[in-house]
Design a protein around this motif. Structure first.
Motif, PDB file in Angstrom:
ATOM      1  N   UNK A 125       0.816  -1.214   0.000  1.00 38.32           N
ATOM      2  CA  UNK A 125       0.000   0.000   0.000  1.00 38.32           C
ATOM      3  C   UNK A 125       0.849   1.264   0.000  1.00 38.32           C
ATOM      4  N   UNK A 126       2.029   1.162  -0.627  1.00 37.57           N
ATOM      5  CA  UNK A 126       2.958   2.290  -0.635  1.00 37.57           C
ATOM      6  C   UNK A 126       2.304   3.561  -1.171  1.00 37.57           C
ATOM      7  N   UNK A 127       1.544   3.426  -2.251  1.00 40.49           N
ATOM      8  CA  UNK A 127       0.941   4.610  -2.855  1.00 40.49           C
ATOM      9  C   UNK A 127      -0.502   4.780  -2.439  1.00 40.49           C
ATOM     10  N   UNK A 128      -0.879   4.064  -1.417  1.00 39.22           N
ATOM     11  CA  UNK A 128      -2.279   4.080  -1.059  1.00 39.22           C
ATOM     12  C   UNK A 128      -2.377   4.079   0.453  1.00 39.22           C
ATOM     13  N   UNK A 129      -2.766   5.202   1.008  1.00 33.08           N
ATOM     14  CA  UNK A 129      -2.799   5.319   2.461  1.00 33.08           C
ATOM     15  C   UNK A 129      -4.066   4.772   3.073  1.00 33.08           C
ATOM     16  N   UNK A 130      -4.999   4.409   2.234  1.00 37.40           N
ATOM     17  CA  UNK A 130      -6.278   3.973   2.786  1.00 37.40           C
ATOM     18  C   UNK A 130      -6.807   2.745   2.069  1.00 37.40           C
ATOM     19  N   UNK A 131      -7.492   1.920   2.812  1.00 37.90           N
ATOM     20  CA  UNK A 131      -8.191   0.781   2.224  1.00 37.90           C
ATOM     21  C   UNK A 131      -9.662   1.152   2.243  1.00 37.90           C
ATOM     22  N   UNK A 132     -10.298   1.025   1.101  1.00 37.19           N
ATOM     23  CA  UNK A 132     -11.721   1.338   1.065  1.00 37.19           C
ATOM     24  C   UNK A 132     -12.510   0.137   0.584  1.00 37.19           C
ATOM     25  N   UNK A 133     -13.519  -0.199   1.358  1.00 38.63           N
ATOM     26  CA  UNK A 133     -14.398  -1.308   0.993  1.00 38.63           C
ATOM     27  C   UNK A 133     -15.814  -0.814   1.163  1.00 38.63           C
ATOM     28  N   UNK A 134     -16.410  -0.380   0.090  1.00 41.50           N
ATOM     29  CA  UNK A 134     -17.753   0.182   0.203  1.00 41.50           C
ATOM     30  C   UNK A 134     -17.737   1.379   1.131  1.00 41.50           C
ATOM     31  N   UNK A 135     -18.583   1.333   2.164  1.00 37.56           N
ATOM     32  CA  UNK A 135     -18.702   2.473   3.078  1.00 37.56           C
ATOM     33  C   UNK A 135     -17.589   2.493   4.128  1.00 37.56           C
ATOM     34  N   UNK A 136     -16.809   1.423   4.171  1.00 38.00           N
ATOM     35  CA  UNK A 136     -15.740   1.315   5.162  1.00 38.00           C
ATOM     36  C   UNK A 136     -14.437   1.891   4.614  1.00 38.00           C
ATOM     37  N   UNK A 137     -13.863   2.831   5.347  1.00 36.69           N
ATOM     38  CA  UNK A 137     -12.570   3.384   4.957  1.00 36.69           C
ATOM     39  C   UNK A 137     -11.594   3.209   6.119  1.00 36.69           C
ATOM     40  N   UNK A 138     -10.464   2.560   5.819  1.00 37.69           N
ATOM     41  CA  UNK A 138      -9.431   2.364   6.833  1.00 37.69           C
ATOM     42  C   UNK A 138      -8.234   3.203   6.406  1.00 37.69           C
ATOM     43  N   UNK A 139      -7.987   4.266   7.132  1.00 33.55           N
ATOM     44  CA  UNK A 139      -6.869   5.148   6.828  1.00 33.55           C
ATOM     45  C   UNK A 139      -5.647   4.616   7.574  1.00 33.55           C
ATOM     46  N   UNK A 140      -4.729   4.017   6.814  1.00 38.08           N
ATOM     47  CA  UNK A 140      -3.596   3.328   7.428  1.00 38.08           C
ATOM     48  C   UNK A 140      -2.602   4.298   8.048  1.00 38.08           C
ATOM     49  N   UNK A 141      -2.459   5.450   7.430  1.00 38.80           N
ATOM     50  CA  UNK A 141      -1.466   6.386   7.934  1.00 38.80           C
ATOM     51  C   UNK A 141      -1.979   7.103   9.184  1.00 38.80           C
TER      52      UNK A 141
END
Ligand code: CA
Length: 229
Positions: free
Chosen positions: A129-145
């Motif tokens: 997820x180097x270029x992606x700070x967040x995981x999004x699954x539908x309404x769920x957003x996980x901001x890793x940073x």
């Protein structure tokens, strides 16, 4: 392990004194609280060691109160070894549970594991997820940073362990995740207890995430995350 500010909540001097000395020998800064009230009034710590039988407030209530205001890792220290107490402690947001009597080396190992988990949760980046700070699954957003989770735009407060569990699920959406695998990935197998630990944390994740994020139980195997569109 890096040195930390540790809050030790323990009323029994014969347990507290050698523990304080052992932790200080390891370079930790220890604040000793002999009861629940002084634990709640203590300065912010980086890790809490919490006895359950305290002279004033029940240790479970102290755990709940600490968890309500911070995500500090909490390790319960108790003579109560019953499964029900472990489950209750974990449900109230403790990260691990150590039954007395325990050795200092075992305690240090648990502290190390909990800290690693917390730091990993706070800084999950990972090559994928180097270029992606967040995981999004539908309404769920996980901001890793930022270590933040939201469901349909509303922020959800998770403990470090819950956060890491959710990240594990979110990286493999729709895939079955076995309890043993979750123990290995999220708890680094350091937890000597049963897969019941996983169940307890999944139950609390479900409660916090609400109905729009579904964590399915796969009988005999484990769980699977399904997010509503
Ligand atoms: Ca006690």
């Amino acid at each position: 392990m890096t040195t930390m500010r540790v809050l030790l909540v323990e009323d029994e001097p014969s347990i507290a004194e050698p523990l304080v000395a052992a932790l200080q020998r390891e370079g930790h800064e220890v604040h000793h609280a002999p009861d629940g009230a002084s634990a709640l009034a203590a300065p912010e710590a980086e890790l809490v060691l919490l006895d359950l039988r305290l002279p004033d407030i029940d240790g479970f209530d102290v755990c709940r109160a600490l968890r309500a205001r911070s995500t500090v890792p909490i390790i319960i220290l108790s003579a109560r070894g019953e499964e029900i107490d472990k489950v209750l402690g974990l449900e109230l947001g403790a990260d691990d549970y150590l039954v007395k009597p325990f050795g200092v080396r075992e305690l240090l190992a648990r502290m190390h594991a909990v800290t690693r988990r917390t730091q990993a949760a706070a800084a999950v980046t990972g090559a994928s997820v180097v270029d992606d700070d967040a995981l999004q699954l539908g309404v769920l957003v996980v901001d890793l940073r930022a270590h933040r989770v939201s469901v349909a735009g509303s922020e959800v407060e998770l403990t470090p362990t819950e956060f890491e569990l959710l990240v594990a699920f979110a990286r493999r959406p729709g895939a079955a995740y076995g309890r043993e695998q979750l123990l290995a990935d999220v708890w680094n197998t350091s937890w000597s207890g049963s897969t019941k630990t996983v169940d307890v944390h999944v139950a609390s994740l479900r409660r916090k995430l609400g109905d729009q994020v579904q964590i399915d139980t796969i009988r005999g195997i484990g769980y699977r995350l399904v997010a509503a569109p």
